[in-house]
Design an enzyme around this catalytic site. Structure first.
Site, mmCIF file in Angstrom:
data_model
loop_
_atom_site.group_PDB
_atom_site.id
_atom_site.type_symbol
_atom_site.label_atom_id
_atom_site.label_comp_id
_atom_site.label_asym_id
_atom_site.label_seq_id
_atom_site.Cartn_x
_atom_site.Cartn_y
_atom_site.Cartn_z
ATOM 1 N N TYR A 11 0.827 -1.223 0.000
ATOM 2 C CA TYR A 11 0.000 0.000 0.000
ATOM 3 C C TYR A 11 0.861 1.274 0.000
ATOM 4 O O TYR A 11 0.829 2.054 -0.961
ATOM 5 C CB TYR A 11 -0.942 -0.067 1.209
ATOM 6 N N ILE A 12 1.640 1.475 1.049
ATOM 7 C CA ILE A 12 2.404 2.731 1.135
ATOM 8 C C ILE A 12 3.595 2.677 0.178
ATOM 9 O O ILE A 12 3.959 3.672 -0.461
ATOM 10 C CB ILE A 12 2.826 3.018 2.595
ATOM 11 N N GLY A 33 1.667 -7.961 -1.089
ATOM 12 C CA GLY A 33 1.680 -6.934 -2.130
ATOM 13 C C GLY A 33 1.003 -7.426 -3.404
ATOM 14 O O GLY A 33 0.656 -8.601 -3.528
ATOM 15 N N THR A 39 6.312 3.002 12.837
ATOM 16 C CA THR A 39 4.897 3.128 13.204
ATOM 17 C C THR A 39 4.692 3.803 14.556
ATOM 18 O O THR A 39 5.566 3.713 15.440
ATOM 19 C CB THR A 39 4.268 1.711 13.262
ATOM 20 N N TYR A 60 3.828 -6.400 16.834
ATOM 21 C CA TYR A 60 4.145 -5.648 15.607
ATOM 22 C C TYR A 60 4.995 -4.422 15.942
ATOM 23 O O TYR A 60 6.073 -4.207 15.379
ATOM 24 C CB TYR A 60 2.835 -5.252 14.914
ATOM 25 N N HIS A 101 -8.458 -2.247 8.709
ATOM 26 C CA HIS A 101 -8.412 -0.804 8.968
ATOM 27 C C HIS A 101 -9.779 -0.140 8.822
ATOM 28 O O HIS A 101 -10.595 -0.551 7.992
ATOM 29 C CB HIS A 101 -7.393 -0.138 8.041
ATOM 30 N N LEU A 102 -9.962 0.895 9.612
ATOM 31 C CA LEU A 102 -11.294 1.497 9.742
ATOM 32 C C LEU A 102 -11.853 2.017 8.416
ATOM 33 O O LEU A 102 -12.985 1.669 8.052
ATOM 34 C CB LEU A 102 -11.228 2.635 10.779
ATOM 35 N N ARG A 138 -7.930 9.036 16.329
ATOM 36 C CA ARG A 138 -6.696 8.736 15.607
ATOM 37 C C ARG A 138 -6.325 9.911 14.694
ATOM 38 O O ARG A 138 -7.169 10.724 14.330
ATOM 39 C CB ARG A 138 -6.876 7.491 14.708
ATOM 40 N N ASP A 189 -6.252 -1.198 21.987
ATOM 41 C CA ASP A 189 -6.475 0.096 21.319
ATOM 42 C C ASP A 189 -6.324 1.254 22.300
ATOM 43 O O ASP A 189 -7.136 1.382 23.228
ATOM 44 C CB ASP A 189 -7.899 0.163 20.746
#
Ligand code: UFG
Length: 330
Positions: A11-12, A36, A117, A141, A189-190, A221, A285
């Site tokens: 993605y990034i 990927g 991160t 992570y 992811h949201l 966030r 969270d």
């Protein structure tokens, strides 16, 4: 001289490759395609399929291509999975980076920009979070990413390698062309999960807890557009090319949005009512994560362009509406 982008089909990584090529850089992408997508690799990038844990593979790329700097995105990045399968994260994230660094040292490649991160901080003591704040990851992570940062530090001291570690907050949005975007399987992811509702792939979005100490009870966030993240990598490569010392930077907008605010904005963007149901909190969270990115602005000259949540979600929606199954054809 080329820039090697490890994980450039993710993605990034893929968005960073698009920005590098737009700026006339020669780009080599290496990716094992475990998470990927080959379709996300820019057609002008030279592509190698392989795994950074494979020393012969990494050596081959460095021997065949003249590499000036490495941008390293090749890692597993699911918080939940890292808790149920921690050794997968130690193997790919740490063992992979060890092999990469051994090969970089052997080939005298001395510049690396690294995808880190906000999870390196754990439960924050201060908001906004500064790079100098303490780092106590609450998941495996984040622990592996923090350990990777330390591998760069000590390898740098011993062998003269310099690094920039970029600690992202919540990456979101998609390339303006609508050609590439976020496509994870499973998706956790949201924003992509919310957009599955107007796409007819999900009945409702689940809100993980509305009893946090925040104004509307849902987690807050710092959402940062993927193209702004990509630009920070380009500035970080330039910073190292200019001879500067190793450094760590937060990347966020410095503004927080609650889960409910994100859902409401997505309703506005898509014109869909997007039903929401409240469930239990998700383990691990933190209530609020907001970055101070002053250091990146001042030292790198980073100036994120996408600070409007509505526009960020609109860019994600452009991608998801036209690619409801991600990069899959059907
Ligand atoms: N959320 C929901 N419902 C969902 C999905 C998420 O309510 O279906 C909530 C989460 O509880 C959280 C917020 O939406 O409060 C954002 O969740 P994401 O999973 O989108 O993102 P995280 O903040 O958990 O994770 C992000 C990155 C991680 C990184 C972490 C740093 O995706 O890679 O920030 O804390 F580790």
């Amino acid at each position: 001289m080329a820039i090697l982008v490890l994980g450039g089909a993710g993605y990034i990584g893929s968005h960073t490759v698009y920005e590098l090529i737009d700026r006339g850089e020669e780009v080599v992408v290496a990716d094992n395609l475990e998470t990927g997508h080959i379709e996300a690799v820019h057609p002008k990038a030279k592509f190698y399929q392989g795994d950074i844990r494979d020393r012969a593979f990494v050596d081959k790329v460095f021997e065949e291509c003249k590499i000036d700097a490495v941008i390293h995105f090749a890692a597993n990045s699911l918080v939940g999975e890292s808790m149920t399968n921690p050794l997968k994260y130690y193997d790919n994230n740490l063992c992979g980076t060890k092999v990469l660094l051994e090969s970089m040292v052997a080939h005298r490649i001395d510049k690396i920009v690294f995808s880190s991160t906000a999870a390196t901080y754990g439960e924050p003591k201060n908001i906004p979070i500064m790079e100098s704040d303490s780092t106590h990851p609450t998941n495996c992570y984040g622990e592996t990413k923090l350990s990777m940062e330390k591998m760069f530090k000590w390898t740098g001291r011993a062998h003269g390698l310099r690094y920039v570690s970029l600690r992202y907050f919540n990456a979101c949005g998609a390339h303006e062309s609508g050609e590439i975007g976020e496509a994870h399987a499973p998706e956790t992811h949201l924003i992509p999960l919310i957009l599955q509702v107007p796409n007819g792939k999900r009945e409702a979005i689940t809100i993980f807890g509305d009893d946090y100490q925040t104004p509307d009870g849902t987690c807050i966030r710092d959402y940062i557009h993927v193209t702004d993240l990509a630009m920070a990598h380009i500035l970080a490569v330039q910073y190292l090319r200019d001879g500067n010392i190793s450094n760590i930077f937060n990347l966020g907008n410095g503004v927080g949005f609650s889960v409910k605010e994100v859902i409401e904005t997505a309703r506005k963007v898509t014109g869909h009512p997007i039903p929401a149901v409240i469930s239990e909190r998700r383990a691990g969270d933190p209530a609020r994560l907001i970055a101070s990115s002053e250091k990146a602005r001042q030292v790198l000259g980073w100036n994120p362009q996408h600070d409007d949540l509505e526009k960020i979600i609109a860019s994600a929606w452009k991608w998801h509406k036209n690619h409801p199954n991600g990069f899959e054809k059907k």
